[in-house]
Design a protein around this motif. Sequence first.
Motif, PDB file in Angstrom:
ATOM      1  N   MET A 167     -84.521  55.769 -31.882  1.00 39.00           N
ATOM      2  CA  MET A 167     -83.597  55.258 -30.515  1.00 39.00           C
ATOM      3  C   MET A 167     -83.695  56.288 -29.488  1.00 39.00           C
ATOM      4  O   MET A 167     -83.764  57.501 -29.694  1.00 39.00           O
ATOM      5  N   THR A 168     -83.908  55.963 -28.446  1.00 41.24           N
ATOM      6  CA  THR A 168     -83.989  56.923 -27.255  1.00 41.24           C
ATOM      7  C   THR A 168     -82.498  57.363 -26.614  1.00 41.24           C
ATOM      8  O   THR A 168     -81.707  56.530 -26.802  1.00 41.24           O
ATOM      9  N   THR A 169     -82.643  58.500 -26.283  1.00 41.25           N
ATOM     10  CA  THR A 169     -81.429  59.099 -25.659  1.00 41.25           C
ATOM     11  C   THR A 169     -81.691  58.809 -24.046  1.00 41.25           C
ATOM     12  O   THR A 169     -82.730  59.050 -23.502  1.00 41.25           O
ATOM     13  N   PHE A 170     -80.470  58.194 -23.655  1.00 44.99           N
ATOM     14  CA  PHE A 170     -80.674  58.016 -21.838  1.00 44.99           C
ATOM     15  C   PHE A 170     -79.124  58.121 -21.503  1.00 44.99           C
ATOM     16  O   PHE A 170     -78.136  58.079 -22.238  1.00 44.99           O
ATOM     17  N   SER A 171     -79.090  58.339 -20.103  1.00 39.83           N
ATOM     18  CA  SER A 171     -77.631  58.273 -19.676  1.00 39.83           C
ATOM     19  C   SER A 171     -77.390  56.818 -19.001  1.00 39.83           C
ATOM     20  O   SER A 171     -78.062  56.079 -18.390  1.00 39.83           O
ATOM     21  N   PRO A 172     -76.160  56.110 -19.759  1.00 39.87           N
ATOM     22  CA  PRO A 172     -75.982  54.683 -19.370  1.00 39.87           C
ATOM     23  C   PRO A 172     -75.684  54.575 -17.973  1.00 39.87           C
ATOM     24  O   PRO A 172     -75.026  55.468 -17.397  1.00 39.87           O
ATOM     25  N   THR A 173     -75.903  53.399 -17.520  1.00 37.74           N
ATOM     26  CA  THR A 173     -75.698  53.050 -16.088  1.00 37.74           C
ATOM     27  C   THR A 173     -74.170  52.737 -16.250  1.00 37.74           C
ATOM     28  O   THR A 173     -73.553  52.592 -17.357  1.00 37.74           O
ATOM     29  N   ASN A 174     -73.711  52.517 -15.101  1.00 43.03           N
ATOM     30  CA  ASN A 174     -72.241  51.934 -14.965  1.00 43.03           C
ATOM     31  C   ASN A 174     -72.101  50.766 -15.636  1.00 43.03           C
ATOM     32  O   ASN A 174     -71.109  50.692 -16.196  1.00 43.03           O
ATOM     33  N   GLU A 175     -72.879  49.765 -15.613  1.00 44.75           N
ATOM     34  CA  GLU A 175     -72.821  48.481 -16.271  1.00 44.75           C
ATOM     35  C   GLU A 175     -72.897  48.680 -17.675  1.00 44.75           C
ATOM     36  O   GLU A 175     -72.040  47.913 -18.446  1.00 44.75           O
ATOM     37  N   GLN A 176     -73.747  49.868 -18.119  1.00 42.43           N
ATOM     38  CA  GLN A 176     -73.735  49.898 -19.620  1.00 42.43           C
ATOM     39  C   GLN A 176     -72.513  50.451 -19.969  1.00 42.43           C
ATOM     40  O   GLN A 176     -71.957  50.110 -21.175  1.00 42.43           O
ATOM     41  N   GLN A 177     -72.064  51.372 -19.373  1.00 44.68           N
ATOM     42  CA  GLN A 177     -70.679  52.067 -19.799  1.00 44.68           C
ATOM     43  C   GLN A 177     -69.542  51.074 -19.810  1.00 44.68           C
ATOM     44  O   GLN A 177     -68.634  50.962 -20.722  1.00 44.68           O
ATOM     45  N   ILE A 178     -69.446  50.029 -19.108  1.00 44.10           N
ATOM     46  CA  ILE A 178     -68.505  49.081 -18.770  1.00 44.10           C
ATOM     47  C   ILE A 178     -68.607  48.282 -20.288  1.00 44.10           C
ATOM     48  O   ILE A 178     -67.538  47.843 -20.867  1.00 44.10           O
ATOM     49  N   ALA A 179     -69.914  47.873 -20.281  1.00 43.16           N
ATOM     50  CA  ALA A 179     -70.203  47.075 -21.585  1.00 43.16           C
ATOM     51  C   ALA A 179     -69.568  47.716 -23.010  1.00 43.16           C
ATOM     52  O   ALA A 179     -68.946  47.124 -23.765  1.00 43.16           O
ATOM     53  N   LEU A 180     -69.888  49.035 -23.190  1.00 41.43           N
ATOM     54  CA  LEU A 180     -69.397  49.875 -24.085  1.00 41.43           C
ATOM     55  C   LEU A 180     -67.733  50.040 -24.300  1.00 41.43           C
ATOM     56  O   LEU A 180     -67.356  49.870 -25.415  1.00 41.43           O
ATOM     57  N   ALA A 181     -67.048  50.093 -23.073  1.00 40.87           N
ATOM     58  CA  ALA A 181     -65.966  50.146 -23.003  1.00 40.87           C
ATOM     59  C   ALA A 181     -65.391  48.848 -23.538  1.00 40.87           C
ATOM     60  O   ALA A 181     -64.259  49.029 -24.231  1.00 40.87           O
ATOM     61  N   ALA A 182     -65.711  47.963 -23.011  1.00 44.24           N
ATOM     62  CA  ALA A 182     -65.315  46.477 -23.490  1.00 44.24           C
ATOM     63  C   ALA A 182     -65.398  46.323 -25.159  1.00 44.24           C
ATOM     64  O   ALA A 182     -64.828  45.755 -25.769  1.00 44.24           O
ATOM     65  N   ALA A 183     -66.665  46.654 -25.409  1.00 40.24           N
ATOM     66  CA  ALA A 183     -66.873  46.733 -27.029  1.00 40.24           C
ATOM     67  C   ALA A 183     -65.835  47.583 -27.721  1.00 40.24           C
ATOM     68  O   ALA A 183     -65.403  47.211 -28.774  1.00 40.24           O
ATOM     69  N   GLU A 184     -65.513  48.732 -27.169  1.00 40.86           N
ATOM     70  CA  GLU A 184     -64.895  49.449 -27.994  1.00 40.86           C
ATOM     71  C   GLU A 184     -63.194  48.953 -27.884  1.00 40.86           C
ATOM     72  O   GLU A 184     -62.520  49.321 -28.713  1.00 40.86           O
ATOM     73  N   ALA A 185     -62.957  48.125 -26.942  1.00 40.53           N
ATOM     74  CA  ALA A 185     -61.637  47.595 -26.791  1.00 40.53           C
ATOM     75  C   ALA A 185     -61.465  46.291 -27.692  1.00 40.53           C
ATOM     76  O   ALA A 185     -60.552  45.621 -27.529  1.00 40.53           O
ATOM     77  N   GLY A 186     -62.685  45.857 -28.316  1.00 40.51           N
ATOM     78  CA  GLY A 186     -62.523  44.930 -29.218  1.00 40.51           C
ATOM     79  C   GLY A 186     -62.766  43.631 -28.473  1.00 40.51           C
ATOM     80  O   GLY A 186     -62.650  42.392 -29.141  1.00 40.51           O
ATOM     81  N   GLU A 187     -63.430  43.498 -27.274  1.00 43.62           N
ATOM     82  CA  GLU A 187     -63.636  42.289 -26.422  1.00 43.62           C
ATOM     83  C   GLU A 187     -65.161  41.784 -27.069  1.00 43.62           C
ATOM     84  O   GLU A 187     -65.869  42.494 -27.300  1.00 43.62           O
ATOM     85  N   MET A 188     -65.098  40.375 -26.962  1.00 47.72           N
ATOM     86  CA  MET A 188     -66.346  39.836 -27.304  1.00 47.72           C
ATOM     87  C   MET A 188     -67.262  39.903 -25.845  1.00 47.72           C
ATOM     88  O   MET A 188     -66.777  39.900 -24.826  1.00 47.72           O
ATOM     89  N   LEU A 189     -68.387  40.224 -26.355  1.00 50.35           N
ATOM     90  CA  LEU A 189     -69.273  40.206 -24.954  1.00 50.35           C
ATOM     91  C   LEU A 189     -70.300  39.352 -25.120  1.00 50.35           C
ATOM     92  O   LEU A 189     -71.115  38.781 -25.996  1.00 50.35           O
ATOM     93  N   LYS A 190     -70.658  38.957 -23.804  1.00 52.26           N
ATOM     94  CA  LYS A 190     -71.884  38.135 -23.357  1.00 52.26           C
ATOM     95  C   LYS A 190     -72.744  38.790 -22.418  1.00 52.26           C
ATOM     96  O   LYS A 190     -72.102  38.828 -21.270  1.00 52.26           O
ATOM     97  N   ILE A 191     -73.951  39.296 -22.661  1.00 53.54           N
ATOM     98  CA  ILE A 191     -74.771  39.956 -21.682  1.00 53.54           C
ATOM     99  C   ILE A 191     -75.909  39.173 -21.307  1.00 53.54           C
ATOM    100  O   ILE A 191     -76.770  38.944 -22.364  1.00 53.54           O
ATOM    101  N   LYS A 192     -75.888  38.708 -20.153  1.00 49.44           N
ATOM    102  CA  LYS A 192     -77.123  38.063 -19.475  1.00 49.44           C
ATOM    103  C   LYS A 192     -77.744  38.924 -18.555  1.00 49.44           C
ATOM    104  O   LYS A 192     -76.876  39.266 -17.506  1.00 49.44           O
ATOM    105  N   ALA A 193     -79.033  39.024 -18.499  1.00 49.07           N
ATOM    106  CA  ALA A 193     -79.742  39.773 -17.249  1.00 49.07           C
ATOM    107  C   ALA A 193     -81.204  39.320 -17.693  1.00 49.07           C
ATOM    108  O   ALA A 193     -81.606  38.870 -18.497  1.00 49.07           O
ATOM    109  N   TYR A 194     -82.016  39.709 -16.690  1.00 48.27           N
ATOM    110  CA  TYR A 194     -83.397  39.506 -16.448  1.00 48.27           C
ATOM    111  C   TYR A 194     -84.065  40.312 -17.604  1.00 48.27           C
ATOM    112  O   TYR A 194     -83.533  41.642 -17.980  1.00 48.27           O
TER     113      TYR A 194
END
Length: 72
Positions: A1-28
């Motif tokens: 696994m590589t170390t990187f600085s998460p983008t704003n969108e990735q930080q939002i997804a991580l926060a949602a996961a930590e809050a126990g939300e279901m995630l659906k990530i769609k992107a190119y």
Amino acid sequence: MTTFSPTNEQQIALAAAEAGEMLKIKAYAGAGKTSTLELIAGRFAHRRGSYRAGEFGSGAARRGHTAERCAG
């Protein structure tokens, strides 16, 4: 696994996961979906989980992830 600085969108997804939300990530292709998954899986390595991918010939498969194993 590589170390990187998460983008704003990735930080939002991580926060949602930590809050126990279901995630659906769609992107190119190349948008960072696999990196986002690895970020979330790393945070929850002590728990079991699963994910689904539409086209599984992607970065996740090249990194050794399968539909049954998401925390590497």
